[in-house]
Design an enzyme around this catalytic site. Structure first.
Site, short mmCIF file in Angstrom:
data_model
loop_
_atom_site.label_atom_id
_atom_site.label_comp_id
_atom_site.label_asym_id
_atom_site.label_seq_id
_atom_site.Cartn_x
_atom_site.Cartn_y
_atom_site.Cartn_z
N ASP A 91 29.14 -30.74 75.43
CA ASP A 91 29.01 -30.36 76.79
C ASP A 91 28.93 -31.74 77.82
O ASP A 91 29.49 -32.62 77.58
CB ASP A 91 28.01 -29.38 77.07
CG ASP A 91 28.39 -28.35 78.56
OD1 ASP A 91 28.15 -28.90 79.78
OD2 ASP A 91 28.78 -27.24 78.36
N TYR A 94 25.28 -37.87 80.19
CA TYR A 94 25.07 -38.98 81.26
C TYR A 94 25.04 -40.25 80.37
O TYR A 94 24.31 -40.55 79.10
CB TYR A 94 23.85 -38.83 82.05
CG TYR A 94 23.48 -40.20 82.40
CD1 TYR A 94 24.13 -40.77 83.70
CD2 TYR A 94 22.29 -41.03 82.09
CE1 TYR A 94 23.87 -42.24 84.34
CE2 TYR A 94 22.05 -42.21 82.46
CZ TYR A 94 22.72 -42.62 83.75
OH TYR A 94 22.30 -43.90 84.20
N HIS A 95 25.84 -41.18 80.91
CA HIS A 95 25.79 -42.62 80.11
C HIS A 95 25.50 -43.83 81.56
O HIS A 95 25.99 -43.36 82.65
CB HIS A 95 27.02 -43.26 79.71
CG HIS A 95 27.56 -42.30 78.50
ND1 HIS A 95 26.77 -42.10 77.53
CD2 HIS A 95 28.70 -41.58 78.42
CE1 HIS A 95 27.34 -41.13 76.76
NE2 HIS A 95 28.60 -40.94 77.18
N MET A 161 24.85 -36.64 71.17
CA MET A 161 26.04 -36.98 70.35
C MET A 161 27.14 -36.19 70.71
O MET A 161 27.02 -34.92 70.97
CB MET A 161 25.63 -36.91 68.78
CG MET A 161 24.74 -37.96 68.49
SD MET A 161 24.32 -37.82 66.52
CE MET A 161 23.01 -39.15 66.55
N GLY A 162 28.40 -36.74 70.41
CA GLY A 162 29.44 -35.84 70.45
C GLY A 162 30.74 -36.75 69.90
O GLY A 162 30.93 -37.90 70.20
N ALA A 175 24.77 -41.70 72.16
CA ALA A 175 24.01 -42.48 73.36
C ALA A 175 22.48 -42.47 73.17
O ALA A 175 21.99 -40.97 73.34
CB ALA A 175 24.58 -41.72 74.63
N CYS A 191 23.77 -31.64 78.05
CA CYS A 191 24.43 -30.62 77.01
C CYS A 191 24.65 -29.18 77.23
O CYS A 191 24.80 -28.61 76.14
CB CYS A 191 23.82 -30.97 75.72
SG CYS A 191 23.72 -32.81 75.45
#
EC number: 2.3.1.181
Length: 234
Positions: A91, A94-95, A161-162, A175, A191
């Site tokens: 889903d 943020y980074h 994770m994705g 991340a 997420c």
């Protein structure tokens, strides 16, 4: 089976240009696999591992719900953040600065052909890394990533994770919040999971700043060990 992985630390780099670069590397690996199949060739496929830090950005996975972004376009601009809908699983996340983002672009046929195992190995890399700092963490059933205090009212996520995979080639990744500004997570339902908090390594250790280079080295060591791989730099 090529178990060498080309390591590239991109430093601080915008999300869009990094995503385009991932796509370029990803396509290059897939094209070799297609050629091998069509021409009955036996060309080795390369593997890559990108380390990067992004300026403030929110990304939404292909199955994500846009309502989990709690900011308007104007509010995004005011916070100096950007937004992209992308082609990974998961889903919204943020980074930003203070976060170590890792994008393994690997041909799993060089290692093992099991996406579930790949995700569990990615989680294990982070779990082993955090254990070196005395942080007890683990998995939350049905929720990809790495968590602290799972099963308690204090459960909090420290690593999202994705991934995307096609023809056993991966892209996107993880991340890890190391020195992250957690206030930016208040602008999303991370997420898509309500009622669970987010944390960062420096917060858990009670220090102002963690040495990010040291964390990167630990991540790479555990990744190489688990995948029986060797990192090389060009």
């Amino acid at each position: 089976m090529n178990k060498n992985i080309q390591l590239q630390d991109l430093g601080l780099k915008g999300y869009k240009e990094t995503w385009e670069y991932q796509e370029e590397l990803f396509k290059g690996v897939v094209d070799i696999k297609i050629r091998n199949r069509r021409e009955d060739a036996n060309l080795a496929t390369p593997n890559y591992f990108l380390l990067v830090e992004h300026p403030h950005v929110y990304t939404l996975g292909k199955s994500g719900d846009l309502s989990n972004l709690l900011l308007s376009e104007k509010q995004l601009e005011a916070k100096g953040a950007t937004f992209y809908k992308i082609n990974r699983g998961g889903d919204i996340t943020y980074h930003g600065p203070g976060q170590i983002v890792g994008y393994p672009i690997v041909d799993l046929e060089n290692f093992f052909t099991d996406i579930h195992k790949y995700l569990r190995f990615l989680e294990e890399v982070i779990i082993l890394t955090l254990e070196e700092y005395g942080i007890a963490c683990g998995r939350s059933e049905g929720e990809t990533g790495v968590w602290l205090d799972v099963g308690t009212p204090f459960a909090r996520k420290i690593c999202a994770m994705g991934v995307r995979a096609s023809r056993w080639v991966t892209m996107h990744g993880f991340a890890l919040n190391v020195n992250a500004d957690l206030g930016y997570f208040d602008n999303i339902i991370p997420c898509g999971i309500r009622g669970k908090a987010v944390t960062s390594l420096n917060v858990e250790l009670g220090v102002e700043k963690v040495n990010e280079q040291e964390v990167k080295e630990k991540i790479l060591k555990h990744f190489a060990d688990l995948f029986a791989a060797k990192f090389v730099t060009s």
